[in-house]
Write a protein that holds these residues in place. Structure first.
Motif, mmCIF file in Angstrom:
data_model
loop_
_atom_site.group_PDB
_atom_site.id
_atom_site.type_symbol
_atom_site.label_atom_id
_atom_site.label_comp_id
_atom_site.label_asym_id
_atom_site.label_seq_id
_atom_site.Cartn_x
_atom_site.Cartn_y
_atom_site.Cartn_z
ATOM 1 N N THR A 7 0.813 -1.226 0.000
ATOM 2 C CA THR A 7 0.000 0.000 0.000
ATOM 3 C C THR A 7 0.842 1.270 0.000
ATOM 4 O O THR A 7 0.414 2.303 -0.533
ATOM 5 C CB THR A 7 -0.950 0.006 1.204
ATOM 6 N N SER A 8 2.043 1.195 0.580
ATOM 7 C CA SER A 8 2.885 2.397 0.631
ATOM 8 C C SER A 8 3.382 2.806 -0.753
ATOM 9 O O SER A 8 3.772 3.967 -0.966
ATOM 10 C CB SER A 8 4.076 2.163 1.556
ATOM 11 N N LEU A 9 3.365 1.850 -1.704
ATOM 12 C CA LEU A 9 3.848 2.137 -3.063
ATOM 13 C C LEU A 9 2.719 2.459 -4.027
ATOM 14 O O LEU A 9 2.959 2.956 -5.135
ATOM 15 C CB LEU A 9 4.652 0.953 -3.601
ATOM 16 N N CYS A 10 1.474 2.154 -3.630
ATOM 17 C CA CYS A 10 0.336 2.317 -4.533
ATOM 18 C C CYS A 10 -0.026 3.795 -4.669
ATOM 19 O O CYS A 10 -0.249 4.490 -3.668
ATOM 20 C CB CYS A 10 -0.866 1.528 -4.030
ATOM 21 N N THR A 11 -0.108 4.270 -5.918
ATOM 22 C CA THR A 11 -0.456 5.672 -6.185
ATOM 23 C C THR A 11 -1.911 5.840 -6.600
ATOM 24 O O THR A 11 -2.332 6.954 -6.920
ATOM 25 C CB THR A 11 0.447 6.237 -7.291
#
Length: 379
Positions: free
Chosen positions: A287-291
């Motif tokens: 989730t930390s990488l999802c834009t």
């Protein structure tokens, strides 16, 4: 039932003795499928074929015993014609010569119709899939095909087994390889539909004896290992789901889209398709990488990915571990994760179908069938 339909009913029951069911329906549409391929006289002759290929001499003796008086030469001609129509299976052994046997519906008769499909046949086949075959597919414990990740979705930490790395399999394959048109996309074409997914038709591969059969029959063309790898590249770029035969040494590889593939369309209707697929992986989201670009949502053919606010979420009941979505993600937020437990495919095609026979008919039933066939009697 008319006398004419009776021969097709008896033939359908013989085909139903094979690993893949050919179950009777209330509408009788399975008989209509057979009528596209067999005249009543041909169906009567086909009743003397077994579930494994046999020599012409053995079939001729059985046919004479059952009241069919044609000469061996006439019988050979009829059987060769049925092979040419894709109604039965046929091959050649160096030691025994020509061999003929019954073919199951799929994988079998349906795939034999590559380049010869008619709208009527496709419509009846799809009616049968919708009325009955989807039930048989969903109830089978061992599936004929399995789902493997596309190569670009593989990462070193997955420790992928050789039988799940299709590029390694193709690269190192030492025998014949062929490629053929996708029969499912051809079905869409001949019935006036449109494959929204891709205009690529030549995608499905065969290996070893299956490749030699396709080349000999003119339904596939021989390719080198390098050409086969390039076809895989094109299939992965198009977003196809890779489905090889459910064996460690598969005889074929299907490159499937949800627009046309009958198996995918049927399983997509299931509320939890992941239960029906044989796969060792599913997708997770960092989730930390999802834009929140949602490119993965459109890429997923199984409707397994949605958005929760600005973050992609995966429905594990629908994810089949194909990895198609991962290559669409510009930030690398999606990656494959190994499921708990591991599916180890049967080693060979023979092992696969033996397992299915035991599941369908029980160990004793499968052994009785094997003994009858090997001793020259009908299954």
């Amino acid at each position: 039932m008319s006398r004419r339909d009776d021969v097709y009913r008896r033939l359908a029951r013989e085909i139903d003795k094979m690993p893949v069911p050919f179950t009777e329906t209330a509408s009788g549409v399975e008989l209509e499928i057979l009528k596209h391929l067999f005249t009543p006289e041909e169906a009567e002759v086909a009743l003397n074929l077994n579930i494994l290929p046999e020599t012409l001499d053995r079939i001729h003796k059985r046919a004479k015993k059952n009241g069919i008086t044609m000469t061996g030469e006439a019988l050979e001609g009829m059987l060769d014609n049925l092979v040419a129509k894709g109604a039965i299976t046929g091959g050649r052994s160096r030691r025994k010569g020509k061999l003929y046997g019954l073919a199951q519906l799929a994988v079998g008769i349906f795939e034999y119709q590559i380049n010869r499909l008619t709208p009527g046949f496709v419509e009846d086949f799809e009616r049968y899939v919708n009325e009955q075959f989807h039930k048989d597919l969903s109830q089978a414990k061992t599936q004929q095909m399995r789902t493997i990740p596309i190569s670009r979705s593989l990462t070193p930490e997955l420790h992928v087994e050789p039988y799940n790395d299709i590029r390694a399999y193709v690269r190192n394959f030492k025998s014949d390889i062929s490629v053929a048109n996708c029969v499912c996309r051809q079905s869409t074409d001949v019935t006036g539909g449109t494959c929204r997914h891709s205009d690529i038709r030549e995608t499905c591969m065969q290996f070893g004896s299956a490749a030699r059969w396709c080349i000999e029959k003119g339904v596939g063309r021989a390719v080198t290992n390098e050409e086969a790898l390039a076809i895989l590249d094109r299939a992965e770029e198009a977003g196809f789901i890779l489905q090889p035969q459910n064996a460690q040494a598969p005889k074929f590889l299907c490159c499937c889209c949800v627009d046309c593939c009958h198996a995918l369309k049927v399983m997509n209707m299931h509320p939890r398709p992941a239960e029906l697929f044989t796969s060792n992986y599913h997708v997770i989201v960092e989730t930390s990488l999802c834009t929140g670009c949602a490119q993965c949502v459109g890429r997923c053919g199984m409707k397994a990915i949605g958005m929760s606010g600005d973050v992609a979420v995966v429905d594990l009941d629908r994810c089949v571990g194909c990895g198609v979505c991962t290559v669409a993600c510009p930030t690398g937020a999606l990656r494959l994760h190994r499921k708990n437990g591991r599916h180890i495919p049967p080693k060979t095609q023979g092992d696969l179908y033996r397992n299915i026979m035991v599941e369908r008919f029980g160990l004793l039933g499968a052994l009785k069938t094997a003994v009858r066939v090997l001793s020259g009697r009908k299954a």
